[in-house]
Design a protein around this motif. Sequence first.
Motif, PDB file in Angstrom:
ATOM      1  N   PHE A  41       3.555 -47.697  30.857  1.00  0.00           N
ATOM      2  CA  PHE A  41       3.450 -46.236  30.830  1.00  0.00           C
ATOM      3  C   PHE A  41       4.336 -45.617  31.915  1.00  0.00           C
ATOM      4  O   PHE A  41       5.055 -44.652  31.666  1.00  0.00           O
ATOM      5  N   LEU A  42       4.302 -46.193  33.109  1.00  0.00           N
ATOM      6  CA  LEU A  42       5.113 -45.668  34.217  1.00  0.00           C
ATOM      7  C   LEU A  42       6.606 -45.748  33.897  1.00  0.00           C
ATOM      8  O   LEU A  42       7.355 -44.809  34.185  1.00  0.00           O
ATOM      9  N   SER A  43       7.040 -46.855  33.307  1.00  0.00           N
ATOM     10  CA  SER A  43       8.476 -46.988  33.011  1.00  0.00           C
ATOM     11  C   SER A  43       8.921 -45.999  31.937  1.00  0.00           C
ATOM     12  O   SER A  43      10.037 -45.491  31.987  1.00  0.00           O
ATOM     13  N   ILE A  44       8.041 -45.695  31.002  1.00  0.00           N
ATOM     14  CA  ILE A  44       8.390 -44.749  29.934  1.00  0.00           C
ATOM     15  C   ILE A  44       8.351 -43.307  30.442  1.00  0.00           C
ATOM     16  O   ILE A  44       9.172 -42.477  30.063  1.00  0.00           O
ATOM     17  N   ILE A  45       7.408 -43.011  31.317  1.00  0.00           N
ATOM     18  CA  ILE A  45       7.209 -41.630  31.780  1.00  0.00           C
ATOM     19  C   ILE A  45       8.171 -41.264  32.930  1.00  0.00           C
ATOM     20  O   ILE A  45       8.438 -40.088  33.174  1.00  0.00           O
ATOM     21  N   LYS A  46       8.725 -42.270  33.602  1.00  0.00           N
ATOM     22  CA  LYS A  46       9.585 -42.019  34.771  1.00  0.00           C
ATOM     23  C   LYS A  46      10.741 -41.051  34.485  1.00  0.00           C
ATOM     24  O   LYS A  46      10.955 -40.114  35.252  1.00  0.00           O
ATOM     25  N   PRO A  47      11.494 -41.224  33.401  1.00  0.00           N
ATOM     26  CA  PRO A  47      12.601 -40.296  33.154  1.00  0.00           C
ATOM     27  C   PRO A  47      12.155 -38.856  32.876  1.00  0.00           C
ATOM     28  O   PRO A  47      12.954 -37.935  32.956  1.00  0.00           O
ATOM     29  N   LEU A  48      10.881 -38.661  32.552  1.00  0.00           N
ATOM     30  CA  LEU A  48      10.376 -37.326  32.240  1.00  0.00           C
ATOM     31  C   LEU A  48       9.920 -36.565  33.479  1.00  0.00           C
ATOM     32  O   LEU A  48       9.484 -35.427  33.369  1.00  0.00           O
ATOM     33  N   GLY A  49       9.980 -37.205  34.650  1.00  0.00           N
ATOM     34  CA  GLY A  49       9.646 -36.488  35.879  1.00  0.00           C
ATOM     35  C   GLY A  49       8.477 -37.057  36.651  1.00  0.00           C
ATOM     36  O   GLY A  49       7.651 -36.313  37.179  1.00  0.00           O
ATOM     37  N   LEU A  50       8.400 -38.373  36.745  1.00  0.00           N
ATOM     38  CA  LEU A  50       7.352 -39.015  37.528  1.00  0.00           C
ATOM     39  C   LEU A  50       7.447 -38.556  38.984  1.00  0.00           C
ATOM     40  O   LEU A  50       8.507 -38.617  39.594  1.00  0.00           O
ATOM     41  N   ILE A  51       6.334 -38.076  39.531  1.00  0.00           N
ATOM     42  CA  ILE A  51       6.311 -37.556  40.898  1.00  0.00           C
ATOM     43  C   ILE A  51       5.592 -38.506  41.839  1.00  0.00           C
ATOM     44  O   ILE A  51       6.087 -38.837  42.907  1.00  0.00           O
ATOM     45  N   GLU A  52       4.407 -38.981  41.427  1.00  0.00           N
ATOM     46  CA  GLU A  52       3.572 -39.763  42.339  1.00  0.00           C
ATOM     47  C   GLU A  52       2.621 -40.649  41.543  1.00  0.00           C
ATOM     48  O   GLU A  52       2.194 -40.301  40.449  1.00  0.00           O
ATOM     49  N   VAL A  53       2.288 -41.823  42.137  1.00  0.00           N
ATOM     50  CA  VAL A  53       1.377 -42.770  41.502  1.00  0.00           C
ATOM     51  C   VAL A  53       0.369 -43.264  42.537  1.00  0.00           C
ATOM     52  O   VAL A  53       0.733 -43.577  43.666  1.00  0.00           O
ATOM     53  N   CYS A  54      -0.897 -43.345  42.130  1.00  0.00           N
ATOM     54  CA  CYS A  54      -1.942 -43.937  42.960  1.00  0.00           C
ATOM     55  C   CYS A  54      -2.708 -44.913  42.068  1.00  0.00           C
ATOM     56  O   CYS A  54      -3.242 -44.517  41.020  1.00  0.00           O
ATOM     57  N   ARG A  55      -2.732 -46.203  42.467  1.00  0.00           N
ATOM     58  CA  ARG A  55      -3.388 -47.243  41.670  1.00  0.00           C
ATOM     59  C   ARG A  55      -4.546 -47.851  42.455  1.00  0.00           C
ATOM     60  O   ARG A  55      -4.459 -48.019  43.665  1.00  0.00           O
ATOM     61  N   THR A  56      -5.596 -48.221  41.732  1.00  0.00           N
ATOM     62  CA  THR A  56      -6.792 -48.762  42.388  1.00  0.00           C
ATOM     63  C   THR A  56      -6.681 -50.229  42.739  1.00  0.00           C
ATOM     64  O   THR A  56      -7.373 -50.703  43.632  1.00  0.00           O
ATOM     65  N   GLY A  57      -5.885 -50.977  42.045  1.00  0.00           N
ATOM     66  CA  GLY A  57      -5.924 -52.425  42.150  1.00  0.00           C
ATOM     67  C   GLY A  57      -6.822 -52.946  41.040  1.00  0.00           C
ATOM     68  O   GLY A  57      -7.524 -52.196  40.366  1.00  0.00           O
TER      69      GLY A  57
END
Length: 190
Positions: free
Chosen positions: A163-179
């Motif tokens: 999901f992150l790789s697909i959404i990145k070109p659309l304007g990914l700003i920040e990510v927070c992951r739980t583990g």
Amino acid sequence: MNAHLQPTGSAYFIQKETETVENHTLSVLVANEPGVLARVIGLFSGRGYNIESLTVSETEHEAHLSRITIVTRGTPGVLEQIKAQLERIIPVHRVVDLTVRARQNGQDRPIEREVALIKVAGSGEDRAETLRLADAFHAKVVDATLEHFIFEITGKSSKIDQFLSIIKPLGLIEVCRTGIAAMNRGPQGM
């Protein structure tokens, strides 16, 4: 030892060249008291082991027990050494290699899930595409303005990575992951 590999304090240089390195998910049941997590992490850093993912939370309030889920990488020998050293820490009640247990039960891996909050710019023509992709990945909108979205997505780490790789070109700003949180299939507990 290869000339280009210089020994460090890391246990990874102890491995034989024929042993395969793999990720394992460990579940560690500990007393919920100050300093326990620091001792567990200290064991890893002091011996040069890497932690790929770490989650911890109290799971048995009445018994004051917490569950630490650790994804680490190593050869079978290094992984056995990690488990043995974890078991020697006094407030540790139990250590289970969920990866090994899954294989003993005829499964490839334990059930593993992760939660991520993902902030994406959401304006112009990309706004509709962002929402369409989020829907395809079952990502839930938890906050939105005219300029951005914050999505919540739950699933395997590979799904979140995709999901992150697909959404990145659309304007990914920040990510927070739980583990990773993990559990074996079947009726028995840890």
